[in-house]
Write a protein that holds these residues in place. Structure first.
Motif, PDB file in Angstrom:
ATOM      1  N   PRO B  77       0.758  -1.299   0.056  1.00 46.26           N
ATOM      2  CA  PRO B  77       0.033  -0.034  -0.007  1.00 46.26           C
ATOM      3  C   PRO B  77       0.958   1.289   0.018  1.00 46.26           C
ATOM      4  N   VAL B  78       0.343   2.411  -0.623  1.00 50.21           N
ATOM      5  CA  VAL B  78       1.031   3.452  -0.646  1.00 50.21           C
ATOM      6  C   VAL B  78       0.163   4.635  -0.048  1.00 50.21           C
ATOM      7  N   VAL B  79       0.718   5.314   0.673  1.00 54.56           N
ATOM      8  CA  VAL B  79       0.082   6.691   1.034  1.00 54.56           C
ATOM      9  C   VAL B  79       0.715   8.080   0.695  1.00 54.56           C
ATOM     10  N   ASN B 155      -3.822  20.413  -1.531  1.00 53.43           N
ATOM     11  CA  ASN B 155      -5.043  20.924  -2.024  1.00 53.43           C
ATOM     12  C   ASN B 155      -5.800  20.168  -2.949  1.00 53.43           C
ATOM     13  N   VAL B 156      -5.143  19.749  -3.833  1.00 47.97           N
ATOM     14  CA  VAL B 156      -5.895  19.087  -4.906  1.00 47.97           C
ATOM     15  C   VAL B 156      -6.723  17.816  -4.394  1.00 47.97           C
ATOM     16  N   ALA B 157      -6.017  17.147  -3.519  1.00 52.18           N
ATOM     17  CA  ALA B 157      -6.535  15.821  -3.158  1.00 52.18           C
ATOM     18  C   ALA B 157      -7.949  16.067  -2.111  1.00 52.18           C
ATOM     19  N   GLY B 208     -10.355  16.271  -5.070  1.00 53.80           N
ATOM     20  CA  GLY B 208     -11.161  15.867  -3.867  1.00 53.80           C
ATOM     21  C   GLY B 208     -11.330  14.292  -3.572  1.00 53.80           C
ATOM     22  N   SER B 209     -10.529  13.604  -4.344  1.00 55.36           N
ATOM     23  CA  SER B 209     -10.667  12.086  -4.141  1.00 55.36           C
ATOM     24  C   SER B 209      -9.574  11.771  -2.966  1.00 55.36           C
ATOM     25  N   GLU B 210      -8.939  12.455  -2.331  1.00 52.84           N
ATOM     26  CA  GLU B 210      -8.246  12.240  -1.279  1.00 52.84           C
ATOM     27  C   GLU B 210      -6.909  11.292  -1.493  1.00 52.84           C
ATOM     28  N   GLY B 211      -6.393  11.352  -2.762  1.00 54.17           N
ATOM     29  CA  GLY B 211      -5.117  10.534  -2.702  1.00 54.17           C
ATOM     30  C   GLY B 211      -5.408   9.128  -3.005  1.00 54.17           C
ATOM     31  N   GLN B 212      -6.647   8.695  -3.374  1.00 53.52           N
ATOM     32  CA  GLN B 212      -7.188   7.249  -3.786  1.00 53.52           C
ATOM     33  C   GLN B 212      -7.068   6.856  -5.057  1.00 53.52           C
ATOM     34  N   LEU B 213      -6.963   7.949  -6.045  1.00 55.96           N
ATOM     35  CA  LEU B 213      -7.005   7.290  -7.543  1.00 55.96           C
ATOM     36  C   LEU B 213      -5.801   7.560  -8.001  1.00 55.96           C
ATOM     37  N   LEU B 459      -4.746  -0.288  -3.368  1.00 54.56           N
ATOM     38  CA  LEU B 459      -3.364  -0.134  -2.679  1.00 54.56           C
ATOM     39  C   LEU B 459      -3.276   1.385  -2.213  1.00 54.56           C
ATOM     40  N   LEU B 460      -3.934   2.167  -3.182  1.00 51.40           N
ATOM     41  CA  LEU B 460      -3.380   3.610  -2.930  1.00 51.40           C
ATOM     42  C   LEU B 460      -4.214   4.141  -1.844  1.00 51.40           C
TER      43      LEU B 460
END
Ligand SMILES: Cc1cc2nc3c(=O)[nH]c(=O)nc-3n(C[C@H](O)[C@H](O)[C@H](O)COP(=O)(O)OP(=O)(O)OC[C@H]3O[C@@H](n4cnc5c(N)ncnc54)[C@H](O)[C@@H]3O)c2cc1C
Ligand SMILES: Cc1cc2nc3c(=O)[nH]c(=O)nc-3n(C[C@H](O)[C@H](O)[C@H](O)COP(=O)(O)OP(=O)(O)OC[C@H]3O[C@@H](n4cnc5c(N)ncnc54)[C@H](O)[C@@H]3O)c2cc1C
Lengths: 375, 479
Positions: B77-79, B155-157, B208-213, B459-460
């Motif tokens: 997994p990656v954060v 900001n983007v996330a 706004g996808s909070e680093g998940q896409l 994983l993201l």
């Protein structure tokens, strides 16, 4: 088939044996031609909530845009993104619906200052391709609760879901408006002038080049408009003669620009979105220097090319050129055969295409909603 | 806050994972010793901490792609992490994750005044974007209070906003394009330099996808010419309800201020003791700011003051000069710090329709009595974004839990009033389990289906945004 409630809409989609062609008011049947039974949202009619003090309106998707505008007008407000009425350009009839506007992300000249339809869309309710009712967003201006499917639905042309309800941010109507008209400019100079105006602090809300004239609009309270008009005249004096059109006459002028009235008599029209500074070279390479069959909006960022009905090749050439410049071209007007043969929407890069197809497969697993409309 | 049990299979391969990451990154870009990774154990939601497996600091899009490709291959997994100022735990690590920090990606790639955009690498801080165009009198509009520190990536996330968004909108309204790397290492561009992108609005989805896409490495942002000037007016009222009605009347009158800020008695008093801004003794205070040329400002403020006078204000104070303007803003800007001086506090972030303001404030007062915890209210009244500050004692056992329980009640109240759980901070882990209050299961399912398209193995940044039980089967499938 005309549905009257969201529940009926959901049941109709769930029970559909094959492809559906989604229709709002049917003022614009464009895109690559779609087969299927017509499913009309025109019966989903009515404003559900309007709070002028909170700048929000919620309406069922089939509500005529005219009804929305009447309600807003009574409170001196408006849909600030200035959606175009396609009936003049296309010679079509029918009653444009708010759902159709959202589904096409229709955004007019004011897009450069206030944003597109998608920027004013606060929430949606829709039915996906399996007949499930889904909501996303809400009716407040700021919302980061989960993924923003609101933006995704705007401009998805009914290929991800059928909208049943939309909520929109509205804005106050200005007291007055005025338009500076710059005469006798080349296309290149007009873009330079429009960029200068848009890069000034004087809050320009329209910058278009039509019939060889550059138009710069400002809106607001009377004294403020007068002040800014003066400042802009000074700023733009070096570009030559400037005349000024006030208030109602200015509004009429911008309705014509918004609706691309100048090309109402042309058989085929392609719309190109590009960065303004790239517009002059783009036009010149087509032998256009003074805008004979070309109109520009958004300070040069939006170009309308009138081509003749038979010139499918021109449309394709516009798409090829757009691809090279990071822009994109869409065929807005053309005969059914031209639309069937030409890619109406700009082909995308393979990763974006794969992601878009992946999303469609999730939202509409049977592929029955306006299948093929966006290519 | 519950987090999933870390994947043993990943933990046991730590040295191999570190070695392979080192093989694709320059020396020093992989941080893996116990003491060094501690710097990444939390974001600004400091109540929750967990050191990651390791952290990487790539310096180019290609390096980001190499890292993701490797982690994808190895099932790690990656954060993603910008500056770690998230208040929702969006960048909180898990023990089995690689933190991918974009701090080294901080350059300006292009400024274009004719087309009014700037292209930057995503690790660049929000304020320094404006810094890069200031000499030409331009600015980047979204202005979160954390703007000195937070990165465009975050900001983007989080689709971050700021005090001026009533007029200028939030990140999504000012973002034109991104360069992004998918979890499998594919580099792609979405949107670009023109105002509307072709096809589906994927850019709107990314924001706004909070680093998940995907991991954003570059962003093209709209820049605007600075207005000629700005001036605030301070209005004091004896009643929250009256202040709320005044806000609605201002908006209805057709003036569009750039900011309308609200403070309640607890905030006013605490702030006054701390910052000495000279605020009047009152129950509700509004700061309204308008922009433009001096003449325009005069005209708008005259109208606003006329409206305010109809609501019987305790005081109306228009700034006569820069210094007075700064003093009007001083209290508002010190509010969080002031409350912090008297107590530990939790800062909530919910939104409501402006019309429900009096009802929501009344109900928050009742909850405050029920839970026995003080609440200060300071918020962006123009757009209904509230930041109730719940005071508690971090050293008193059970107080944090009590505070969290009360916070959940307030956020549910926002939703029930027609608003939402978060207006700018995001869901992260903080509001994950409240999502079912705002959304039905099918609403969440379709959002999770979107993640399936971009990151089929989950994983993201997994275990964020969606309630753990909702996303469990998807996250398990990945292991
Ligand atoms: C290809 C195309 C390009 C356009 N370009 C511009 C432009 O550049 N500028 C501009 O200002 N306006 C543009 N428009 C806007 C448009 O012409 C009208 O303003 C709007 O579509 C009127 O609504 P209607 O109800 O008549 O729509 P219709 O003609 O009935 O439908 C339009 C499209 O929206 C879909 N649709 C309608 N209702 C719903 C719903 N409830 N849920 C899901 N999908 C629905 C239809 O399937 C169809 O694809 C464009 C429209 C199209 C189709
Ligand atoms: C004092 C203070 C005041 C604040 N005021 C405001 C405010 O006024 N308005 C507001 O909106 N927020 C505010 N915040 C919250 C926070 O600053 C914002 O959410 C900010 O956008 C986070 O940016 P960051 O770079 O620190 O992101 P991080 O905290 O590092 O990460 C935030 C999220 O973004 C994701 N992410 C990070 N980098 C990437 C990348 N490259 N690609 C994809 N995803 C990525 C992370 O995974 C995480 O989910 C405030 C915070 C503090 C501490």
């Amino acid at each position: 088939m005309i549905v009257k409630t969201e529940q009926e809409l959901a049941e109709s989609v769930k029970a559909a044996p094959g492809p559906l062609h989604i229709r709002g008011g049917g003022t614009r049947d464009i895109g690559n031609p779609v087969d299927g039974n017509v499913l009309s949202t025109a019966g989903l009619n009515g404003v559900t909530l309007y709070e002028p003090g909170a700048l929000t309106i919620v309406a069922q998707a089939g509500t005529p845009v005219a009804d929305i505008e009447t309600a807003l007008d009574a409170e001196n407000q408006r849909l600030a993104f200035e959606p175009m009425d396609h009936r003049r350009l296309l010679g079509s009839s029918g009653t444009p619906t708010i759902g159709g506007i959202v589904a096409t992300n229709a955004s007019g000249p004011r897009r450069i200052s206030v944003g597109a339809c998608r920027d004013h869309l606060l929430g949606v309710r829709f039915v996906d391709g399996s007949g499930t009712i889904i909501k996303n967003g809400g009716r407040v201006m700021k919302n980061v609760t989960g993924y923003d499917l609101v933006k995704l639905m705007a401009g998805s042309y009914g290929t991800l879901g059928v909208l049943s309800e939309v909520s929109l941010k509205v804005l106050p109507k200005p007291e007055t408006e005025t338009t500076l008209v710059l005469h006798d400019l080349t296309l290149r100079d007009s873009v330079t002038a429009m960029s200068a105006a848009l890069g000034s602090p004087f809050e320009v809300t329209g910058a278009a080049f039509v019939n060889g004239l550059a138009h710069i609009r400002i809106e607001g309270f009377e004294a403020s408009v007068a002040y800014r008009a003066g400042k802009l005249r000074d700023l733009l004096a070096k570009f030559g003669e400037i005349t000024q059109t006030e208030d109602a006459a200015s509004a009429a002028m911008w309705r014509d620009i918004r609706d691309v009235k100048c090309f109402a008599d042309h058989g085929a029209v392609t719309r190109v979105s590009i960065k303004p500074s790239a517009a002059p070279e783009f036009a010149e390479s087509l032998g256009q220097t003074r805008g004979a069959d070309l109109a520009m909006d958004w300070g040069g960022g939006l170009m309308w090319f009138a081509v003749t009905e038979t010139e499918e090749a021109t449309h394709k050439a516009l798409q090829d050129m757009s691809a090279g410049k990071g822009g994109h071209a869409t065929l807005i007007k053309g005969s059914a055969s031209m639309r069937a043969d030409a890619p109406v929407f700009q082909p995308e890069n393979p990763t974006v295409t794969a992601l878009s197809q992946g999303l469609r497969a999730k939202f509409d697993p049977r592929g029955i909603l306006n299948a093929g409309l966006m290519g | 806050m519950e987090m999933p049990t870390p994947n043993q299979n990943v933990l046991s391969r730590k040295s191999q994972i570190v070695e392979r990451l080192q093989s694709v990154l320059p020396i020093g870009a992989v941080i893996h010793t116990e003491s060094e990774v501690r710097a990444y154990e939390c974001d600004a939601l400091t109540a929750y901490k967990c050191p990651p497996l390791c952290a990487v600091l790539p310096a180019s899009t290609e390096e980001v792609a190499a890292v993701l490709k490797l982690c994808h291959e190895m099932g790690v997994p990656v954060v993603p992490r910008g500056s770690g100022t998230s208040l929702a735990g969006g960048a909180l690590p898990t023990a089995d994750c690689v933190i991918l920090g974009v701090a080294r990606l901080n350059g300006v790639l292009e400024t274009n005044y004719e087309d009014r955009y700037i292209r930057v690498q995503s690790g660049r801080t929000n304020l320094s974007v404006t810094g890069a165009v200031e000499e030409m009198d331009f600015f980047y509009a979204p202005d979160p209070s954390s703007q000195l520190a937070c990165a465009i990536a975050g900001n983007v996330a989080m689709n971050s906003g700021g005090a001026h968004c009533l007029k200028y909108g939030v990140t999504t309204n000012n973002l034109m394009g991104v360069k992004m790397v998918l979890m499998d290492g594919t580099i792609t561009e979405i949107g670009g330099e023109n105002l509307d992108a072709a096809g589906l609005d994927l850019l709107g989805l990314i924001c706004g996808s909070e680093g998940q896409l995907g991991v954003v490495t570059e962003a093209t942002l709209r820049i605007l010419r600075k207005p000629e000037g700005a001036r605030p007016v301070l209005m004091a009222f004896n009643d929250n309800e009256v202040a709320g009605a005044c806000v609605a009347d201002i908006i209805k009158a057709g003036v569009l201020p750039v900011a309308i800020e609200f403070m309640d008695r607890l905030c006013i008093e605490t702030t006054e003791n701390y910052a000495k801004a000279g605020y009047p003794d009152c129950n509700a205070l509004l700061i309204v700011e308008v922009e433009g040329a001096p003449e325009e400002i005069d005209e708008q403020l005259a109208l606003i003051k006329d409206i305010a006078r109809k609501h019987d204000p305790v005081e109306l104070r228009e700034a006569q000069d820069e210094e007075e303007a700064a003093r009007i803003w001083l209290g508002r800007k010190s509010a969080f710090g002031a409350i912090g001086q008297i107590s530990d506090y939790m800062c909530l972030d919910g939104t409501i329709p402006v019309s429900s303001l009096p009802m929501v404030l009344r109900r928050i007062g009742e909850l405050s009595d029920e839970f026995g915890l003080k609440v200060g209210n300071v918020f962006h009244a123009g757009d209904g974004n509230m930041h109730p500050l719940i005071c508690y004692d971090a050293n008193k056992p059970g107080d944090l839990e009590l505070c969290e329980a009360m916070g959940a009640e307030i956020l549910k109240l926002c939703v029930d009033a027609g608003g939402c759980l978060t207006g700018e901070h995001g869901v992260g882990i903080e509001k994950r389990d409240l999502m079912t209050h705002q959304y039905a299961q099918q609403d969440l399912d379709i959002q999770m289906a979107v993640k399936d398209v971009f990151d089929p193995e989950w994983l993201l940044n997994p275990a964020k945004v969606f309630p753990l039980d909702s996303s469990a089967s998807r996250r398990m499938a990945a292991e």
